[in-house]
Structures are given as structure tokens and as C-alpha cells.
Scaffold this active site. Sequence first.
Site, PDB file in Angstrom:
ATOM      1  N   GLN A   1       0.815  -1.209   0.000  1.00  0.00           N
ATOM      2  CA  GLN A   1       0.000   0.000   0.000  1.00  0.00           C
ATOM      3  C   GLN A   1       0.854   1.267   0.000  1.00  0.00           C
ATOM      4  O   GLN A   1       0.516   2.248  -0.643  1.00  0.00           O
ATOM      5  CB  GLN A   1      -0.945  -0.003   1.206  1.00  0.00           C
ATOM      6  CG  GLN A   1      -2.208   0.734   0.976  1.00  0.00           C
ATOM      7  CD  GLN A   1      -2.945   0.227  -0.257  1.00  0.00           C
ATOM      8  OE1 GLN A   1      -3.082  -0.957  -0.481  1.00  0.00           O
ATOM      9  NE2 GLN A   1      -3.380   1.147  -1.092  1.00  0.00           N
ATOM     10  N   GLU A   2       1.941   1.257   0.754  1.00  0.00           N
ATOM     11  CA  GLU A   2       2.770   2.455   0.900  1.00  0.00           C
ATOM     12  C   GLU A   2       3.587   2.777  -0.351  1.00  0.00           C
ATOM     13  O   GLU A   2       3.684   3.935  -0.739  1.00  0.00           O
ATOM     14  CB  GLU A   2       3.724   2.303   2.095  1.00  0.00           C
ATOM     15  CG  GLU A   2       3.052   2.355   3.450  1.00  0.00           C
ATOM     16  CD  GLU A   2       2.573   3.749   3.833  1.00  0.00           C
ATOM     17  OE1 GLU A   2       3.061   4.746   3.271  1.00  0.00           O
ATOM     18  OE2 GLU A   2       1.693   3.832   4.699  1.00  0.00           O
TER      19      GLU A   2
END
Length: 181
Positions: free
Chosen positions: A45-46
Site C-alpha cells: 500500500q505504501e
Amino acid sequence: PKARDIDFMTENLAALYPLSFKSDVFKAAEHFSIDPYLMQSIIRQESAFNPEARSPADAFGLMQLIPELALRLSKQHKTEYDSFDDLYDPAKNVFLGAAYIKELNAKMNKRMVGVIAAYNAGTGPIQNWYKVRNRKDVFEFIEGIAYEETRNYVKLVLRNWIIYQQIEKSSDFKLDLGDLH
């Protein structure tokens, strides 16, 4: 067609959800006694597994760490850290990210949703939400997260985590909601 999309995703789930930097992630997760699939979910996600990712907020690398946090964690865990450039090194970034997740685990009383939300928004707001909006139902708590970005982030990281569990367990994976809240 939607049915074909679902078939494609099912057949290619492992390619869509890779275990990139697996050796570094699993080593750091074991060192800090945290879930390696949660780490993979956060990394996905990051940074989408880009070790050279840099956010507008000046967070760096796979786990999108801020240099001040990385410096504090490196001193606390006696690991080498010279500058923000070190955060582009996957092994260093993942080690410091794992240290941070371990810290968040302690601050959030091992509540997975709290850890994920705090990774995005910081511990202060999340601890306050637990005091003010504590709900027995984890989904109700998630929907009550005041920041839309954090609420969506939690949902996406949980989705990633569930899919990694499904891929790795490859059979009768059952979600225990008690582990999430």
C-alpha cells in the site's frame, strides 16, 4: 466482463500480490515478532514495492519512513543510519519499518486495526478514537475513523493482508475478527 475479471484475478492472485523483498521482510518480522504478511500488506500500500518511492510528505522507501522516525528507531535498535538515502536500502527500510510496527503494536495493545491506522495517521488520533469511539464491532470502528484517507488505508491494508493469508494458506482460510480489533 466482470466474471472474466474475477477469473483473471483468482488465477493470477499471487502475481497481483507478490511477496517482494520476502527475505528482508521475513527476517525483520521474525526479529521483531510481528506478522510478515502485515508488513507485506503495508509495503504494497505504501510504495507498491518500489524501494525508491518518495512521498510528497518526504517519506522514503518501501515502508515510506520519515527520516526523523528512522533516526530515532535506528538509535533505539542500534542499527546504522546515516541519512535519508539509507531509507532506499530495502533491508534497512524494512528493518526500521518492522521496528516501528512493533512499537505501534505495543501502543495499540496489539489491535491490528489500530496498528494499521496509526501507521497512516499517527498514534495520537487513533488512541483518542479508541477512547471516544470504541466499538465492539471492528467494522463499525473502521467506518467511524474520522479521516477518510486513514479509513480507506485501513480497508486497503486489511484487504491486502486477507489476500496474502488466502494465498499463503491456500486452503480454508478463516478470518478471526478478534485479531483485527
